[in-house]
Write a protein that holds these residues in place. Structure first.
Motif, short mmCIF file in Angstrom:
data_model
loop_
_atom_site.label_atom_id
_atom_site.label_comp_id
_atom_site.label_asym_id
_atom_site.label_seq_id
_atom_site.Cartn_x
_atom_site.Cartn_y
_atom_site.Cartn_z
N LYS A 184 28.68 10.03 -45.59
CA LYS A 184 28.97 8.74 -46.24
C LYS A 184 30.42 8.67 -46.72
CE LYS A 184 24.23 7.66 -47.67
NZ LYS A 184 23.62 8.60 -46.70
N LEU A 185 31.31 9.27 -45.94
CA LEU A 185 32.74 9.25 -46.24
C LEU A 185 33.52 8.41 -45.24
CD1 LEU A 185 33.17 13.02 -47.19
CD2 LEU A 185 32.92 11.06 -48.74
N ALA A 186 32.80 7.73 -44.36
CA ALA A 186 33.37 6.74 -43.45
C ALA A 186 32.23 5.82 -43.05
CB ALA A 186 33.99 7.40 -42.22
N ALA A 187 32.57 4.61 -42.64
CA ALA A 187 31.54 3.63 -42.32
C ALA A 187 30.68 4.10 -41.14
CB ALA A 187 32.19 2.29 -41.98
N PRO A 188 29.36 3.95 -41.25
CA PRO A 188 28.49 4.38 -40.14
C PRO A 188 28.66 3.47 -38.93
CG PRO A 188 27.22 3.17 -41.77
CD PRO A 188 28.60 3.34 -42.35
N ARG A 189 28.46 4.04 -37.77
CA ARG A 189 28.53 3.26 -36.54
C ARG A 189 27.15 2.82 -36.11
NH1 ARG A 189 31.33 7.49 -32.85
NH2 ARG A 189 32.21 8.03 -34.88
N GLY A 190 27.10 1.74 -35.32
CA GLY A 190 25.84 1.33 -34.72
C GLY A 190 25.38 2.36 -33.71
N GLN A 191 24.10 2.34 -33.41
CA GLN A 191 23.54 3.33 -32.48
C GLN A 191 23.15 2.67 -31.17
OE1 GLN A 191 23.73 6.57 -33.16
NE2 GLN A 191 24.63 6.13 -35.17
N ASN A 192 21.87 2.52 -30.89
CA ASN A 192 21.44 2.06 -29.57
C ASN A 192 20.85 0.65 -29.57
OD1 ASN A 192 22.11 4.56 -28.32
ND2 ASN A 192 20.22 5.45 -29.15
N ASP A 193 21.21 -0.13 -30.58
CA ASP A 193 20.64 -1.48 -30.65
C ASP A 193 21.72 -2.54 -30.44
OD1 ASP A 193 22.01 -0.90 -32.92
OD2 ASP A 193 20.51 -1.69 -34.32
N GLY A 194 22.76 -2.19 -29.71
CA GLY A 194 23.85 -3.13 -29.48
C GLY A 194 23.60 -4.02 -28.27
N PRO A 195 24.59 -4.82 -27.90
CA PRO A 195 24.45 -5.75 -26.78
C PRO A 195 24.32 -5.01 -25.45
CG PRO A 195 26.72 -5.68 -27.55
CD PRO A 195 25.91 -4.90 -28.54
N LEU A 196 23.63 -5.63 -24.50
CA LEU A 196 23.44 -5.03 -23.18
C LEU A 196 24.62 -5.33 -22.26
CD1 LEU A 196 19.65 -5.76 -22.60
CD2 LEU A 196 20.72 -3.64 -23.37
N ASP A 197 25.26 -6.47 -22.45
CA ASP A 197 26.43 -6.79 -21.63
C ASP A 197 27.70 -6.54 -22.43
OD1 ASP A 197 26.10 -8.77 -23.47
OD2 ASP A 197 26.32 -10.44 -22.08
N ARG A 237 38.68 5.82 -31.96
CA ARG A 237 37.86 6.02 -33.17
C ARG A 237 36.44 6.43 -32.82
NH1 ARG A 237 37.69 4.14 -38.70
NH2 ARG A 237 35.69 4.85 -39.50
N TYR A 238 35.84 5.78 -31.82
CA TYR A 238 34.40 5.94 -31.61
C TYR A 238 34.01 6.67 -30.31
CZ TYR A 238 33.94 2.50 -35.35
OH TYR A 238 34.01 1.84 -36.55
N ARG A 239 34.82 6.52 -29.25
CA ARG A 239 34.46 7.09 -27.95
C ARG A 239 35.71 7.63 -27.25
NH1 ARG A 239 32.54 3.71 -24.05
NH2 ARG A 239 31.03 5.23 -23.32
N GLN A 270 32.86 -1.35 -21.50
CA GLN A 270 31.44 -1.12 -21.26
C GLN A 270 30.64 -1.57 -22.48
OE1 GLN A 270 31.09 3.10 -20.59
NE2 GLN A 270 32.95 3.16 -19.34
N SER A 271 29.35 -1.80 -22.29
CA SER A 271 28.51 -2.21 -23.42
C SER A 271 28.52 -1.16 -24.51
CB SER A 271 27.08 -2.49 -22.95
OG SER A 271 26.51 -1.33 -22.36
N ALA A 272 28.65 0.11 -24.12
CA ALA A 272 28.67 1.20 -25.11
C ALA A 272 29.88 1.09 -26.04
CB ALA A 272 28.69 2.55 -24.40
N ASP A 273 30.92 0.39 -25.62
CA ASP A 273 32.09 0.22 -26.50
C ASP A 273 31.79 -0.74 -27.65
OD1 ASP A 273 34.02 1.85 -25.06
OD2 ASP A 273 33.99 0.33 -23.50
N LEU A 274 30.81 -1.62 -27.46
CA LEU A 274 30.47 -2.58 -28.48
C LEU A 274 29.50 -2.02 -29.52
CD1 LEU A 274 31.46 -4.30 -25.95
CD2 LEU A 274 30.10 -6.17 -26.90
N VAL A 275 28.66 -1.09 -29.08
CA VAL A 275 27.56 -0.61 -29.93
C VAL A 275 28.04 -0.04 -31.26
CG1 VAL A 275 25.71 1.10 -30.09
CG2 VAL A 275 25.99 -0.24 -28.00
N PRO A 276 29.09 0.82 -31.31
CA PRO A 276 29.45 1.41 -32.60
C PRO A 276 29.82 0.40 -33.68
CG PRO A 276 30.53 2.55 -30.80
CD PRO A 276 29.92 1.32 -30.23
N MET A 277 30.25 -0.79 -33.25
CA MET A 277 30.71 -1.78 -34.23
C MET A 277 29.64 -2.75 -34.65
SD MET A 277 34.53 -2.46 -32.69
CE MET A 277 33.93 -2.97 -31.09
#
Length: 240
Positions: free
Chosen positions: A175-188, A219-221, A229-236
Protein backbone atom coordinates in the motif's frame (compact mmCIF):
# COMPACT_ATOMS: atom_id res chain seq x y z
CA UNK A 1 17.63 14.50 -11.51
CA UNK A 2 15.79 17.77 -12.31
CA UNK A 3 17.17 21.22 -12.96
CA UNK A 4 16.39 24.30 -10.86
CA UNK A 5 17.40 27.85 -10.20
CA UNK A 6 19.53 28.71 -7.19
CA UNK A 7 17.75 31.01 -4.77
CA UNK A 8 20.11 33.46 -3.15
CA UNK A 9 20.04 34.31 0.50
CA UNK A 10 18.80 30.96 1.81
CA UNK A 11 20.80 29.32 4.55
CA UNK A 12 22.17 25.97 3.43
CA UNK A 13 22.27 24.39 6.87
CA UNK A 14 18.58 24.14 7.68
CA UNK A 15 17.51 23.48 11.24
CA UNK A 16 17.23 19.70 11.34
CA UNK A 17 16.89 18.08 14.79
CA UNK A 18 19.82 15.98 15.91
CA UNK A 19 19.13 12.40 16.90
CA UNK A 20 20.90 9.31 18.16
CA UNK A 21 18.47 6.97 16.38
CA UNK A 22 20.60 4.57 14.27
CA UNK A 23 17.76 4.39 11.73
CA UNK A 24 17.68 8.17 11.31
CA UNK A 25 18.88 9.61 8.00
CA UNK A 26 22.37 11.06 7.69
CA UNK A 27 21.97 14.82 7.31
CA UNK A 28 24.07 16.02 4.36
CA UNK A 29 22.84 19.49 3.42
CA UNK A 30 22.50 20.47 -0.22
CA UNK A 31 22.56 24.16 -1.19
CA UNK A 32 20.25 23.42 -4.12
CA UNK A 33 16.78 24.23 -2.85
CA UNK A 34 14.31 27.05 -2.36
CA UNK A 35 10.87 27.77 -0.95
CA UNK A 36 7.84 25.94 -2.28
CA UNK A 37 5.87 28.24 -4.55
CA UNK A 38 2.34 29.55 -4.07
CA UNK A 39 2.07 28.05 -0.59
CA UNK A 40 2.09 24.51 -1.98
CA UNK A 41 2.74 21.51 0.24
CA UNK A 42 3.87 18.02 -0.79
CA UNK A 43 1.13 15.87 -2.28
CA UNK A 44 3.42 13.62 -4.34
CA UNK A 45 6.53 11.53 -3.80
CA UNK A 46 8.69 11.15 -6.92
CA UNK A 47 11.08 8.21 -7.18
CA UNK A 48 14.27 8.41 -9.24
CA UNK A 49 17.34 6.38 -10.01
CA UNK A 50 20.67 8.21 -9.89
CA UNK A 51 22.13 6.69 -13.09
CA UNK A 52 25.57 7.15 -11.55
CA UNK A 53 28.37 4.77 -10.59
CA UNK A 54 28.05 5.08 -6.81
CA UNK A 55 25.96 6.64 -4.07
CA UNK A 56 28.89 8.90 -3.13
CA UNK A 57 29.12 10.21 -6.69
CA UNK A 58 25.39 10.92 -6.67
CA UNK A 59 25.59 12.57 -3.23
CA UNK A 60 28.37 14.85 -4.43
CA UNK A 61 26.38 15.93 -7.49
CA UNK A 62 23.14 16.45 -5.56
CA UNK A 63 24.99 18.73 -3.15
CA UNK A 64 27.09 20.61 -5.74
CA UNK A 65 25.79 24.16 -6.44
CA UNK A 66 27.30 24.02 -9.93
CA UNK A 67 24.88 21.31 -11.07
CA UNK A 68 21.72 22.87 -9.55
CA UNK A 69 20.06 19.51 -8.87
CA UNK A 70 19.00 17.98 -5.58
CA UNK A 71 16.53 15.70 -3.87
CA UNK A 72 15.20 15.42 -0.36
CA UNK A 73 16.61 11.92 0.15
CA UNK A 74 19.14 9.51 -1.35
CA UNK A 75 19.11 5.78 -0.55
CA UNK A 76 22.27 3.79 -1.21
CA UNK A 77 22.35 0.23 -2.45
CA UNK A 78 23.34 -0.88 1.07
CA UNK A 79 20.32 0.88 2.59
CA UNK A 80 22.18 3.99 3.80
CA UNK A 81 19.80 6.95 3.86
CA UNK A 82 20.94 10.54 3.34
CA UNK A 83 18.69 13.56 3.93
CA UNK A 84 19.77 16.58 1.86
CA UNK A 85 16.82 19.01 1.77
CA UNK A 86 14.16 19.55 4.43
CA UNK A 87 10.76 18.23 3.39
CA UNK A 88 9.32 21.71 3.93
CA UNK A 89 11.58 23.08 1.20
CA UNK A 90 11.52 22.72 -2.59
CA UNK A 91 14.26 20.43 -3.94
CA UNK A 92 15.22 20.49 -7.62
CA UNK A 93 14.62 16.93 -8.78
CA UNK A 94 11.58 16.77 -11.04
CA UNK A 95 12.12 19.41 -13.72
CA UNK A 96 9.55 19.93 -16.46
CA UNK A 97 6.48 17.72 -16.54
CA UNK A 98 3.08 17.27 -14.96
CA UNK A 99 0.90 14.78 -13.12
CA UNK A 100 -2.90 14.81 -12.97
CA UNK A 101 -2.89 18.13 -14.81
CA UNK A 102 -0.66 19.82 -12.25
CA UNK A 103 2.72 21.35 -13.06
CA UNK A 104 5.62 22.62 -10.92
CA UNK A 105 6.03 19.14 -9.50
CA UNK A 106 9.03 20.30 -7.47
CA UNK A 107 6.74 22.48 -5.35
CA UNK A 108 4.25 19.63 -4.95
CA UNK A 109 6.58 16.75 -4.14
CA UNK A 110 9.23 15.02 -2.09
CA UNK A 111 12.06 13.63 -4.23
CA UNK A 112 13.79 10.34 -3.41
CA UNK A 113 16.89 9.26 -5.36
CA UNK A 114 17.83 5.57 -5.40
CA UNK A 115 21.44 4.60 -6.04
CA UNK A 116 21.01 2.56 -9.22
CA UNK A 117 22.30 2.78 -12.79
CA UNK A 118 18.94 1.77 -14.22
CA UNK A 119 20.43 -1.46 -15.59
CA UNK A 120 20.37 -3.70 -12.53
CA UNK A 121 17.82 -4.71 -9.85
CA UNK A 122 17.34 -2.61 -6.75
CA UNK A 123 18.77 -4.35 -3.69
CA UNK A 124 16.54 -5.71 -0.95
CA UNK A 125 18.31 -3.50 1.63
CA UNK A 126 17.55 -0.46 -0.51
CA UNK A 127 13.92 -1.42 -1.03
CA UNK A 128 13.44 -2.12 2.67
CA UNK A 129 14.80 1.30 3.55
CA UNK A 130 12.48 2.86 0.99
CA UNK A 131 9.57 0.93 2.53
CA UNK A 132 10.49 2.38 5.93
CA UNK A 133 10.81 5.94 4.62
CA UNK A 134 7.70 6.13 2.44
CA UNK A 135 5.09 5.58 5.19
CA UNK A 136 6.74 8.25 7.34
CA UNK A 137 6.59 10.85 4.55
CA UNK A 138 3.07 9.79 3.54
CA UNK A 139 1.88 10.15 7.14
CA UNK A 140 3.52 13.56 7.67
CA UNK A 141 1.95 15.05 4.54
CA UNK A 142 -1.22 12.94 4.17
CA UNK A 143 -0.06 11.57 0.82
CA UNK A 144 -2.09 8.66 -0.54
CA UNK A 145 -0.56 5.70 -2.40
CA UNK A 146 -1.78 7.30 -5.63
CA UNK A 147 0.71 10.12 -4.97
CA UNK A 148 3.79 7.87 -5.13
CA UNK A 149 5.02 8.09 -8.72
CA UNK A 150 8.10 7.63 -10.86
CA UNK A 151 10.00 10.41 -12.61
CA UNK A 152 9.04 8.79 -15.92
CA UNK A 153 5.34 8.99 -14.98
CA UNK A 154 5.36 12.78 -14.84
CA UNK A 155 7.90 13.37 -17.63
CA UNK A 156 7.05 10.81 -20.37
CA UNK A 157 9.69 10.57 -23.09
CA UNK A 158 12.07 12.87 -21.19
CA UNK A 159 12.85 10.72 -18.16
CA UNK A 160 12.92 6.96 -17.69
CA UNK A 161 13.62 6.49 -13.98
CA UNK A 162 13.19 4.60 -11.74
CA UNK A 163 13.25 2.34 -14.79
CA UNK A 164 12.17 -1.16 -15.83
CA UNK A 165 13.99 -2.93 -12.98
CA UNK A 166 12.10 -1.12 -10.22
CA UNK A 167 9.63 -3.33 -8.32
CA UNK A 168 6.42 -1.30 -8.34
CA UNK A 169 4.37 -4.38 -7.45
CA UNK A 170 6.28 -4.69 -4.18
CA UNK A 171 5.24 -1.14 -3.23
CA UNK A 172 1.66 -1.78 -4.32
CA UNK A 173 1.40 -4.89 -2.15
CA UNK A 174 2.47 -2.79 0.85
CA UNK A 175 0.00 0.00 0.00
CA UNK A 176 2.89 2.34 -0.83
CA UNK A 177 1.78 2.89 -4.43
CA UNK A 178 -1.60 2.84 -6.12
CA UNK A 179 -2.84 -0.69 -6.93
CA UNK A 180 -3.21 -1.67 -10.55
CA UNK A 181 -6.22 -3.30 -12.16
CA UNK A 182 -6.03 -7.03 -12.74
CA UNK A 183 -8.02 -9.12 -15.23
CA UNK A 184 -11.29 -7.20 -15.42
CA UNK A 185 -10.22 -4.59 -17.96
CA UNK A 186 -11.45 -3.95 -21.51
CA UNK A 187 -11.17 -6.69 -24.13
CA UNK A 188 -10.30 -4.35 -26.99
CA UNK A 189 -7.63 -1.65 -27.09
CA UNK A 190 -8.69 1.57 -28.82
CA UNK A 191 -6.13 4.34 -28.42
CA UNK A 192 -8.73 6.93 -27.42
CA UNK A 193 -9.86 4.73 -24.50
CA UNK A 194 -6.22 4.14 -23.54
CA UNK A 195 -5.61 7.89 -23.41
CA UNK A 196 -8.72 8.44 -21.26
CA UNK A 197 -7.62 5.77 -18.80
CA UNK A 198 -4.06 7.10 -18.75
CA UNK A 199 -5.34 10.61 -18.08
CA UNK A 200 -7.51 9.38 -15.21
CA UNK A 201 -4.50 7.50 -13.80
CA UNK A 202 -2.48 10.72 -13.72
CA UNK A 203 -0.53 10.56 -17.00
CA UNK A 204 -1.60 14.02 -18.17
CA UNK A 205 1.51 15.28 -20.01
CA UNK A 206 0.88 16.45 -23.58
CA UNK A 207 2.77 13.75 -25.49
CA UNK A 208 2.11 11.63 -28.57
CA UNK A 209 0.52 8.18 -28.44
CA UNK A 210 3.81 6.27 -28.71
CA UNK A 211 5.47 8.26 -25.92
CA UNK A 212 2.45 7.84 -23.66
CA UNK A 213 2.33 4.09 -24.28
CA UNK A 214 6.04 3.80 -23.50
CA UNK A 215 5.63 5.70 -20.22
CA UNK A 216 2.65 3.62 -19.09
CA UNK A 217 4.44 0.42 -20.01
CA UNK A 218 7.56 1.50 -18.14
CA UNK A 219 5.43 1.72 -15.00
CA UNK A 220 3.24 -1.35 -15.46
CA UNK A 221 4.55 -3.63 -18.26
CA UNK A 222 8.24 -2.84 -18.94
CA UNK A 223 8.73 -6.09 -20.86
CA UNK A 224 5.95 -5.33 -23.38
CA UNK A 225 6.70 -4.41 -26.99
CA UNK A 226 4.76 -3.70 -30.16
CA UNK A 227 1.47 -1.87 -30.69
CA UNK A 228 -1.15 -1.11 -28.06
CA UNK A 229 -2.74 -4.20 -26.50
CA UNK A 230 -5.75 -4.63 -24.22
CA UNK A 231 -3.32 -5.65 -21.46
CA UNK A 232 -1.93 -2.11 -21.54
CA UNK A 233 -5.29 -0.76 -20.43
CA UNK A 234 -5.95 -3.22 -17.60
CA UNK A 235 -3.51 -1.81 -14.98
CA UNK A 236 -5.21 1.59 -15.12
CA UNK A 237 -8.71 0.30 -14.40
CA UNK A 238 -8.23 0.32 -10.62
CA UNK A 239 -7.14 3.44 -8.71
CA UNK A 240 -7.13 4.42 -5.06
Amino acid sequence: MGMGMHVAGIQVHSAVPSTTDPQAPIWHASPNYGPRRDGLKPSLIVLHYTAMNSAQEALDRLCDPVHEVSAHYLIGGDGTLWHMVREEDRAWHAGAGEWSGQKDINSRSIGIELDNTGRHPFSDLQMRRLEQLLPQIMHRWSIRPYGVIGHSDMAPGRKFDPGPRFDWLRLERNKLAAPRGQNDGPLDAPMDQFRILAQSAGFSADVDDETLLSAVRLRYRPWATGPLQSADLVPMTARS
